[in-house]
Each structure stands twice: as structure tokens, then as C-alpha cells.
Design a protein around this motif. Sequence first.
Motif, mmCIF file in Angstrom:
data_model
loop_
_atom_site.group_PDB
_atom_site.id
_atom_site.type_symbol
_atom_site.label_atom_id
_atom_site.label_comp_id
_atom_site.label_asym_id
_atom_site.label_seq_id
_atom_site.Cartn_x
_atom_site.Cartn_y
_atom_site.Cartn_z
ATOM 1 N N GLY A 26 0.818 -1.205 0.000
ATOM 2 C CA GLY A 26 0.000 0.000 0.000
ATOM 3 C C GLY A 26 0.847 1.248 0.000
ATOM 4 N N PRO A 27 0.202 2.378 -0.129
ATOM 5 C CA PRO A 27 0.952 3.637 -0.154
ATOM 6 C C PRO A 27 1.626 3.892 1.190
ATOM 7 C CG PRO A 27 -1.404 4.067 -0.079
ATOM 8 C CD PRO A 27 -1.234 2.583 -0.239
ATOM 9 N N ALA A 28 2.861 4.345 1.131
ATOM 10 C CA ALA A 28 3.604 4.667 2.348
ATOM 11 C C ALA A 28 3.156 5.996 2.938
ATOM 12 C CB ALA A 28 5.102 4.698 2.054
ATOM 13 N N GLY A 29 2.551 6.828 2.105
ATOM 14 C CA GLY A 29 2.089 8.111 2.600
ATOM 15 C C GLY A 29 1.325 8.859 1.539
ATOM 16 N N PRO A 30 0.644 9.916 1.942
ATOM 17 C CA PRO A 30 -0.060 10.752 0.961
ATOM 18 C C PRO A 30 0.932 11.567 0.154
ATOM 19 C CG PRO A 30 -0.202 11.731 3.146
ATOM 20 C CD PRO A 30 0.491 10.400 3.314
ATOM 21 N N ASP A 31 0.497 12.024 -1.019
ATOM 22 C CA ASP A 31 1.381 12.830 -1.873
ATOM 23 C C ASP A 31 1.926 14.026 -1.105
ATOM 24 O OD1 ASP A 31 1.017 11.067 -3.924
ATOM 25 O OD2 ASP A 31 -0.135 12.416 -5.192
ATOM 26 N N LEU A 32 3.204 14.288 -1.336
ATOM 27 C CA LEU A 32 3.915 15.365 -0.666
ATOM 28 C C LEU A 32 4.883 15.955 -1.674
ATOM 29 C CD1 LEU A 32 4.844 16.830 2.014
ATOM 30 C CD2 LEU A 32 6.493 14.955 2.247
ATOM 31 N N PRO A 33 4.690 17.201 -2.089
ATOM 32 C CA PRO A 33 5.588 17.785 -3.089
ATOM 33 C C PRO A 33 6.946 18.153 -2.484
ATOM 34 C CG PRO A 33 3.979 19.403 -2.383
ATOM 35 C CD PRO A 33 3.620 18.103 -1.705
ATOM 36 N N ASP A 163 16.715 24.936 -4.220
ATOM 37 C CA ASP A 163 16.183 24.883 -5.586
ATOM 38 C C ASP A 163 14.924 24.007 -5.643
ATOM 39 O OD1 ASP A 163 18.312 26.492 -6.334
ATOM 40 O OD2 ASP A 163 19.455 24.843 -7.246
ATOM 41 N N GLN A 164 14.924 22.889 -4.925
ATOM 42 C CA GLN A 164 13.752 22.014 -4.907
ATOM 43 C C GLN A 164 12.563 22.698 -4.229
ATOM 44 O OE1 GLN A 164 13.607 18.998 -6.545
ATOM 45 N NE2 GLN A 164 15.575 19.784 -7.249
ATOM 46 N N ARG A 165 12.831 23.409 -3.155
ATOM 47 C CA ARG A 165 11.754 24.106 -2.451
ATOM 48 C C ARG A 165 11.167 25.222 -3.299
ATOM 49 N NH1 ARG A 165 15.257 22.674 1.605
ATOM 50 N NH2 ARG A 165 16.528 24.557 1.451
ATOM 51 N N ALA A 166 11.959 25.802 -4.190
ATOM 52 C CA ALA A 166 11.498 26.903 -5.027
ATOM 53 C C ALA A 166 10.746 26.426 -6.271
ATOM 54 C CB ALA A 166 12.692 27.753 -5.471
ATOM 55 N N SER A 167 10.889 25.139 -6.612
ATOM 56 C CA SER A 167 10.269 24.664 -7.860
ATOM 57 C C SER A 167 8.806 24.284 -7.676
ATOM 58 C CB SER A 167 11.042 23.479 -8.417
ATOM 59 O OG SER A 167 11.062 22.395 -7.507
#
Length: 167
Positions: A26-33, A163-167
Motif C-alpha cells: 500500500g501507499p507509504a504516505g499521501p502525496d507530498l511535493p 532549488d527544490q523548495r522553489a520549484s
Amino acid sequence: MTDQETTAHGPVPVHYHQFHISDLEGPAGPDLPAAGNGLVEVEDGVVHVLTGIHTGDVEVDITLHDAAPAPQLDAWDEAVEISLNSASGELVLHAMMADLEEEFPALSFNGPGDYRIRVHARGRDTAVDLAPDEITEWYLLQVWPDKPSAVDVLKATDQYGADQRAS
């Protein structure tokens, strides 16, 4: 189990800037950007730990704990805590397109249920987008059973994470 025990240490292959954590049933967690924290993304129930290198190996340590260990962040550039669920009791670390050289234990060491994972990273700015022959990035995954709670960014200092946080 004794607290602070290193239960696994070894190289993990990286492809397309990531290695994964997932559960077999099953899914390990809900979607998280990734834009929220810069280090961990959850998509379709699979956890993607984001690396600076495009392809190659990173070094990963895993410690399993009965309760939350005290944060020790001095040696790390980034640290994020997220909650995960293991439906099967087989929440595992794996590479995207290769087998692991080392055998890593199930992160869901207490069986099916909820867990908290603190992901630490260091060295992601060293060889961004490259495929180095030697290890340039290190990760520590601390895991303990815990009820679900919000994502917690404990440290955010590398440029790759910014950079990831800004995208």
C-alpha cells in the motif's frame, strides 16, 4: 533493540536524482511535493529521497529506534521528518533501477503500522546533476514507531534543497 543502533550501512544506487522507500502492499504516505521541504517527495505512495547527483551511489545509514531520538543536526545540511505507514510490515529502501549491494532491514521493524522517519542529507551540492565515480553524498535515515504528524523541516541549508523548495 537498543536505541541508536546502526542497523545498516552501505551504498545505494541513485538514478534520476532519487532513491526510494515504499511498502509492498500500500501507499507509504499521501502525496507530498518536494517544493515543501526540498529533500523528500511522496508521489503515488512512494517516497522519493532527492539527491544532488543524477546517477551513481550515495552512502546510507539506517538506525531504528523505539522512540524519537534527539535531533543531532550539526553534521548535516538538510533534515526532514515525515510520517509513513506500512500496511504490510515491509516498508523498504530500494533503488529505482538497480539492486542494492547491501541488505537493508525493513524500516517497519515493528510490523505493520505508522512510523516517523527523519531523513538527513549532506553533500548534495558537491556534484549536482553529475554521475560521480566516488561517493559524494551521505544520508541518515532514523526510524521509529509514531502516530502520523505534519512534515517537519529541521534543517534546510544546501542550495540543491533550496532549488527544490522553489520549484
